[in-house]
Design a protein around this motif. Sequence first.
Motif, short mmCIF file in Angstrom:
data_model
loop_
_atom_site.label_atom_id
_atom_site.label_comp_id
_atom_site.label_asym_id
_atom_site.label_seq_id
_atom_site.Cartn_x
_atom_site.Cartn_y
_atom_site.Cartn_z
N TYR A 56 45.62 30.87 40.79
CA TYR A 56 45.24 32.24 40.46
C TYR A 56 44.15 32.26 39.40
O TYR A 56 44.08 31.40 38.54
CB TYR A 56 46.46 33.03 39.96
N THR A 57 43.32 33.29 39.49
CA THR A 57 42.28 33.51 38.50
C THR A 57 42.94 34.10 37.26
O THR A 57 43.62 35.12 37.35
CB THR A 57 41.21 34.48 39.03
N LEU A 58 42.76 33.43 36.13
CA LEU A 58 43.36 33.90 34.89
C LEU A 58 42.30 34.49 33.98
O LEU A 58 41.17 34.03 33.97
CB LEU A 58 44.07 32.74 34.18
N PRO A 59 42.61 35.50 33.20
CA PRO A 59 43.90 36.18 33.11
C PRO A 59 44.11 37.08 34.32
O PRO A 59 43.17 37.58 34.92
CB PRO A 59 43.79 37.01 31.84
N LEU A 60 45.38 37.26 34.68
CA LEU A 60 45.73 38.13 35.80
C LEU A 60 45.37 39.56 35.45
O LEU A 60 45.57 40.00 34.32
CB LEU A 60 47.23 38.05 36.09
N GLN A 110 54.52 33.39 46.38
CA GLN A 110 53.18 33.94 46.13
C GLN A 110 53.31 35.19 45.29
O GLN A 110 54.10 36.08 45.58
CB GLN A 110 52.50 34.26 47.46
N LEU A 111 52.51 35.26 44.24
CA LEU A 111 52.48 36.44 43.39
C LEU A 111 51.57 37.50 43.99
O LEU A 111 50.60 37.17 44.68
CB LEU A 111 51.95 36.08 41.99
N GLU A 112 51.89 38.74 43.71
CA GLU A 112 51.00 39.82 44.12
C GLU A 112 49.93 39.95 43.05
O GLU A 112 50.01 40.79 42.16
CB GLU A 112 51.79 41.11 44.30
N ALA A 113 48.96 39.07 43.12
CA ALA A 113 47.89 39.03 42.13
C ALA A 113 46.64 38.48 42.82
O ALA A 113 46.72 37.86 43.87
CB ALA A 113 48.27 38.13 40.96
N GLU A 114 45.51 38.73 42.19
CA GLU A 114 44.27 38.18 42.73
C GLU A 114 44.28 36.68 42.51
O GLU A 114 44.45 36.21 41.40
CB GLU A 114 43.07 38.80 42.01
N GLY A 115 44.13 35.95 43.59
CA GLY A 115 44.19 34.50 43.49
C GLY A 115 42.85 33.85 43.74
O GLY A 115 41.88 34.49 44.12
N VAL A 116 42.81 32.59 43.49
CA VAL A 116 41.64 31.79 43.79
C VAL A 116 41.66 31.54 45.28
O VAL A 116 42.68 31.14 45.84
CB VAL A 116 41.68 30.46 43.02
N LEU A 117 40.58 31.80 45.94
CA LEU A 117 40.52 31.57 47.39
C LEU A 117 40.52 30.08 47.68
O LEU A 117 39.78 29.33 47.06
CB LEU A 117 39.28 32.21 47.98
#
Length: 143
Positions: A56-60, A110-117
């Motif tokens: 995931y791209t941090l910070p969420l 899987q989190l409901e967050a913007e992730g790294v593709l």
Amino acid sequence: MSYVVKQGMIDRFGERELVQLTDRANKPPTTIDDDVLDEAMSDAADLIDGYLAKLYTLPLTVVPGILTRMAADIARYYLHGKSADKDGAVHRAYQEAMTWLKDVAAGRIQLEAEGVLPEQSGGGSVRAKASDRVFTRDSLKDA
């Protein structure tokens, strides 16, 4: 980035417990020591970031509620330190949080967050060419 805040810790575990765990200056403990609490919450966030950074791209941008709960359980465990009973609720909650984080890092949750593709695979086609035949009807006619 902190995944849980002071009020969230109070709401989950009660002010009395946090006073007992953080106030190391007063005997008997009387107030929540913000520095001690902030350090535990920051340490929990750092641990969580270590597991999430790969996917995931941090910070969420949005912190899922379950992540807040896991951060609170980890921070509480850190506050208890060596006094956390291995058979007690604090240790069990910490172990559950660690198992959950490992499952997230492994991709099982899987989190409901913007992730790294994920990197795309080649996507090209496969081409094969057969070689000429060594034995044909004509080459074997005189044999």
